[in-house]
Design a protein around this motif. Structure first.
Motif, PDB file in Angstrom:
ATOM      1  N   PRO A  29       0.848  -1.324  -0.141  1.00 52.61           N
ATOM      2  CA  PRO A  29      -0.025   0.051   0.089  1.00 52.61           C
ATOM      3  C   PRO A  29       0.678   1.301   0.034  1.00 52.61           C
ATOM      4  N   ARG A  30       0.428   2.338  -0.863  1.00 54.54           N
ATOM      5  CA  ARG A  30       1.303   3.480  -0.864  1.00 54.54           C
ATOM      6  C   ARG A  30       0.722   4.319   0.356  1.00 54.54           C
ATOM      7  N   PRO A  31       1.780   4.795   1.122  1.00 48.28           N
ATOM      8  CA  PRO A  31       1.628   5.802   2.244  1.00 48.28           C
ATOM      9  C   PRO A  31       0.701   7.002   1.478  1.00 48.28           C
ATOM     10  N   PRO A  32       0.052   7.806   2.747  1.00 45.57           N
ATOM     11  CA  PRO A  32      -0.648   9.189   2.179  1.00 45.57           C
ATOM     12  C   PRO A  32       0.515  10.065   1.890  1.00 45.57           C
ATOM     13  N   VAL A  33      -0.073  10.890   1.064  1.00 45.41           N
ATOM     14  CA  VAL A  33       1.018  11.859   0.325  1.00 45.41           C
ATOM     15  C   VAL A  33       0.417  13.201   0.749  1.00 45.41           C
ATOM     16  N   ALA A  34       0.903  14.230   1.212  1.00 42.21           N
ATOM     17  CA  ALA A  34       0.298  15.760   1.525  1.00 42.21           C
ATOM     18  C   ALA A  34      -0.608  15.484   2.242  1.00 42.21           C
ATOM     19  N   GLY A  35      -1.162  14.385   3.022  1.00 43.46           N
ATOM     20  CA  GLY A  35      -2.366  13.994   3.800  1.00 43.46           C
ATOM     21  C   GLY A  35      -3.571  13.299   3.196  1.00 43.46           C
ATOM     22  N   LEU A  36      -3.018  13.027   1.955  1.00 44.52           N
ATOM     23  CA  LEU A  36      -4.172  12.254   1.179  1.00 44.52           C
ATOM     24  C   LEU A  36      -4.041  10.724   1.085  1.00 44.52           C
ATOM     25  N   SER A  37      -4.691  10.040   1.522  1.00 45.60           N
ATOM     26  CA  SER A  37      -4.523   8.445   1.193  1.00 45.60           C
ATOM     27  C   SER A  37      -4.733   8.602  -0.250  1.00 45.60           C
ATOM     28  N   LEU A  38      -3.689   6.919  -0.649  1.00 48.24           N
ATOM     29  CA  LEU A  38      -3.832   6.762  -1.917  1.00 48.24           C
ATOM     30  C   LEU A  38      -4.439   5.528  -2.049  1.00 48.24           C
ATOM     31  N   ASP A  39      -5.507   5.097  -1.369  1.00 51.98           N
ATOM     32  CA  ASP A  39      -6.182   3.863  -1.690  1.00 51.98           C
ATOM     33  C   ASP A  39      -7.492   4.053  -2.401  1.00 51.98           C
ATOM     34  N   ARG A  40      -7.754   5.257  -2.918  1.00 55.22           N
ATOM     35  CA  ARG A  40      -8.532   5.576  -3.944  1.00 55.22           C
ATOM     36  C   ARG A  40      -8.221   7.070  -4.810  1.00 55.22           C
ATOM     37  N   PRO A  41      -8.748   6.921  -6.097  1.00 56.75           N
ATOM     38  CA  PRO A  41      -8.270   8.124  -7.065  1.00 56.75           C
ATOM     39  C   PRO A  41      -8.484   9.413  -6.248  1.00 56.75           C
ATOM     40  N   ARG A  42      -7.310  10.152  -6.576  1.00 60.39           N
ATOM     41  CA  ARG A  42      -7.403  11.547  -6.075  1.00 60.39           C
ATOM     42  C   ARG A  42      -7.408  12.556  -7.329  1.00 60.39           C
ATOM     43  N   ILE A  43      -7.748  13.749  -7.320  1.00 64.20           N
ATOM     44  CA  ILE A  43      -7.992  14.705  -8.364  1.00 64.20           C
ATOM     45  C   ILE A  43      -7.061  15.960  -8.176  1.00 64.20           C
ATOM     46  N   MET A  44      -6.119  16.121  -8.759  1.00 66.77           N
ATOM     47  CA  MET A  44      -5.092  17.531  -8.659  1.00 66.77           C
ATOM     48  C   MET A  44      -5.844  18.436  -9.671  1.00 66.77           C
ATOM     49  N   GLY A  45      -6.338  19.530  -9.237  1.00 66.29           N
ATOM     50  CA  GLY A  45      -6.753  20.500 -10.203  1.00 66.29           C
ATOM     51  C   GLY A  45      -5.478  21.381 -10.611  1.00 66.29           C
ATOM     52  N   ILE A  46      -5.548  21.679 -11.934  1.00 65.86           N
ATOM     53  CA  ILE A  46      -4.338  22.539 -12.508  1.00 65.86           C
ATOM     54  C   ILE A  46      -4.748  24.051 -12.261  1.00 65.86           C
ATOM     55  N   LEU A  47      -4.122  24.852 -11.692  1.00 65.35           N
ATOM     56  CA  LEU A  47      -4.256  26.253 -11.704  1.00 65.35           C
ATOM     57  C   LEU A  47      -2.669  26.862 -12.195  1.00 65.35           C
ATOM     58  N   ASN A  48      -2.829  27.490 -13.555  1.00 64.68           N
ATOM     59  CA  ASN A  48      -1.646  27.977 -14.185  1.00 64.68           C
ATOM     60  C   ASN A  48      -1.758  29.536 -14.179  1.00 64.68           C
ATOM     61  N   VAL A  49      -0.875  30.174 -13.027  1.00 62.21           N
ATOM     62  CA  VAL A  49      -1.130  31.318 -13.094  1.00 62.21           C
ATOM     63  C   VAL A  49       0.202  32.085 -13.870  1.00 62.21           C
ATOM     64  N   THR A  50       0.069  31.992 -15.319  1.00 63.51           N
ATOM     65  CA  THR A  50       0.800  32.347 -16.133  1.00 63.51           C
ATOM     66  C   THR A  50       0.186  33.021 -17.364  1.00 63.51           C
ATOM     67  N   PRO A  51       0.813  33.815 -18.179  1.00 66.88           N
ATOM     68  CA  PRO A  51       0.262  34.352 -19.208  1.00 66.88           C
ATOM     69  C   PRO A  51      -0.019  33.859 -20.633  1.00 66.88           C
ATOM     70  N   ASP A  52       0.736  32.670 -20.535  1.00 68.14           N
ATOM     71  CA  ASP A  52       0.875  31.846 -21.831  1.00 68.14           C
ATOM     72  C   ASP A  52       0.722  30.356 -21.786  1.00 68.14           C
ATOM     73  N   SER A  53      -0.164  29.913 -20.761  1.00 70.21           N
ATOM     74  CA  SER A  53      -0.408  28.588 -20.727  1.00 70.21           C
ATOM     75  C   SER A  53      -1.100  27.724 -22.142  1.00 70.21           C
ATOM     76  N   PHE A  54      -0.614  26.784 -22.334  1.00 71.19           N
ATOM     77  CA  PHE A  54      -1.217  26.116 -23.701  1.00 71.19           C
ATOM     78  C   PHE A  54      -2.649  25.963 -23.393  1.00 71.19           C
ATOM     79  N   SER A  55      -3.231  25.576 -22.429  1.00 70.81           N
ATOM     80  CA  SER A  55      -4.759  25.271 -22.358  1.00 70.81           C
ATOM     81  C   SER A  55      -5.534  26.441 -22.080  1.00 70.81           C
ATOM     82  N   ASP A  56      -5.218  27.151 -20.850  1.00 71.27           N
ATOM     83  CA  ASP A  56      -6.319  28.115 -20.769  1.00 71.27           C
ATOM     84  C   ASP A  56      -5.818  29.708 -21.073  1.00 71.27           C
ATOM     85  N   GLY A  57      -4.749  29.691 -21.677  1.00 72.76           N
ATOM     86  CA  GLY A  57      -4.242  30.985 -22.308  1.00 72.76           C
ATOM     87  C   GLY A  57      -4.034  32.158 -21.478  1.00 72.76           C
ATOM     88  N   GLY A  58      -3.773  31.936 -20.174  1.00 75.21           N
ATOM     89  CA  GLY A  58      -3.564  33.005 -19.141  1.00 75.21           C
ATOM     90  C   GLY A  58      -4.719  33.549 -18.515  1.00 75.21           C
TER      91      GLY A  58
END
Length: 339
Positions: free
Chosen positions: A60-89
């Motif tokens: 079993p994988r230990p928790p990471v940053a307080g999150l157990s890894l026994d089920r899927p976790r979602i990391m939300g992307i926040l690009n604080v950039t003016p030129d991101s490929f996806s959200d274009g700043g």
């Protein structure tokens, strides 16, 4: 290239008596594919696994940053950039960034990944001072507002990581696998924070200039194995390390597809597995979607394939849609609470 054993995960039942649990999660396997450079993978029973490989695949994988890894976790992307490929700043302005971070948590993100330097193909580097000026105020504002959700800092630069940790960041997500600067390993170890080590071939300016591999799956795995070893040698416990194959970072469409098909081989490193393919260019190439924002359905398709192979963390732009897909996948595959 080191030969590798790739588990062939399954879910549900009936489970045969020789079934092994994959990384302490909802999936199991009793067969593996043996990969040796220059040869076709060979199907073997899991009973033939060397003891050390068996332990790495099943522990079993230990928790990471307080999150157990026994089920899927979602990391939300926040690009604080003016030129991101996806959200274009779109979230470059400070107030927009904070509002979007709150919205992603409301939509079901487990962790926020905040970055201030675009790593899209062809992107120019950003000075660490400018990068820190983009991300640190956002992290500090989230903490000042009482938001306790884990925050990841997406950076190659150790000085940016240090400033982000001081502001309240919990994890260092490094596209250069702590190899961009000499101080990276030392800073990461001293922080006591978990890290995510990603594979990339070349830097953002050059990585898509005709990348080549003899065997992309084995080469990427060897690279990540070496970086995990280097991190451990620097004092970073393996249980605090996530690995990421770096979909789209120095890979052709064929390379990306091969990595996704063989993703489960990375469990043999004994680390949690992060998968980030959200809105990537190869999805548009395969599905005929040249605009990044039109690749949500394709992103969900590859995210679900990553879950099928045991990925524990999905790094995504479209949190709400991914949350719904993950909840249904979990209910169907034994890691949800629904009957």
């Amino acid at each position: 290239m080191t030969p590798r054993w790739r588990p062939l995960p399954r879910s549900g039942g009936p489970r045969p008596p020789d079934a092994l649990v994959l990384a302490g999660g909802p999936l199991w396997f009793n067969e593996v594919a043996f990969h040796d450079a220059g040869r076709e993978p060979r199907l073997r029973p899991a009973a033939e696994l060397p003891p050390a490989v068996r332990e790495a695949l099943t522990a079993p994988r230990p928790p990471v940053a307080g999150l157990s890894l026994d089920r899927p976790r979602i990391m939300g992307i926040l690009n604080v950039t003016p030129d991101s490929f996806s959200d274009g700043g779109e979230h470059f302005a400070f107030d927009h960034a904070v509002a979007r971070a709150r919205a992603m948590l409301d939509e079901g993100a487990d962790i926020l990944d905040i970055g201030g330097e675009s790593t899209r193909p062809g992107a120019e580097p950003v000075a660490p001072e400018a990068e820190a000026a983009r991300v640190v105020p956002v992290i500090a504002a989230l903490r000042a507002a009482g938001i306790a959700a884990p925050v990841s800092i997406d950076t190659r630069n150790p000085e940016v990581a240090e400033a982000a940790f001081a502001a309240g960041a919990d994890l260092w997500n490094d596209v250069a696998a702590l190899g961009h600067a000499r101080a990276s390993l030392t800073v990461a170890a001293a922080s006591g924070r978990p890290v995510c080590l990603m594979h990339a071939k070349g830097d953002p300016r050059t990585m898509q200039d005709a990348p080549t591999y003899e065997d992309v799956l084995l080469e990427v795995t060897d690279f990540l194995a070496a970086r995990v070893d280097a991190a451990e040698a620097a004092g970073i416990p393996r249980g605090t390390i996530l690995v990421d194959p770096g979909i789209g970072f120095g890979k052709t469409v064929a390379h990306n597809l091969a990595l996704i098909r063989g993703l489960a081989v990375l469990h043999g490193l004994g680390c949690g597995l992060l998968f980030g393919a959200s809105r990537k260019r190869f999805i548009g190439s395969v599905a005929g979607a040249p605009v990044a924002a039109d690749r949500v359905a394709g992103s969900l398709a590859v995210a679900l394939e990553a879950l099928r192979q045991g990925a524990q963390v999905l790094r995504v732009h479209d949190v709400k849609e991914t949350r719904q897909a993950v909840d249904l996948w979990s209910a169907l595959n034994g890691s949800g609470d629904q009957e």
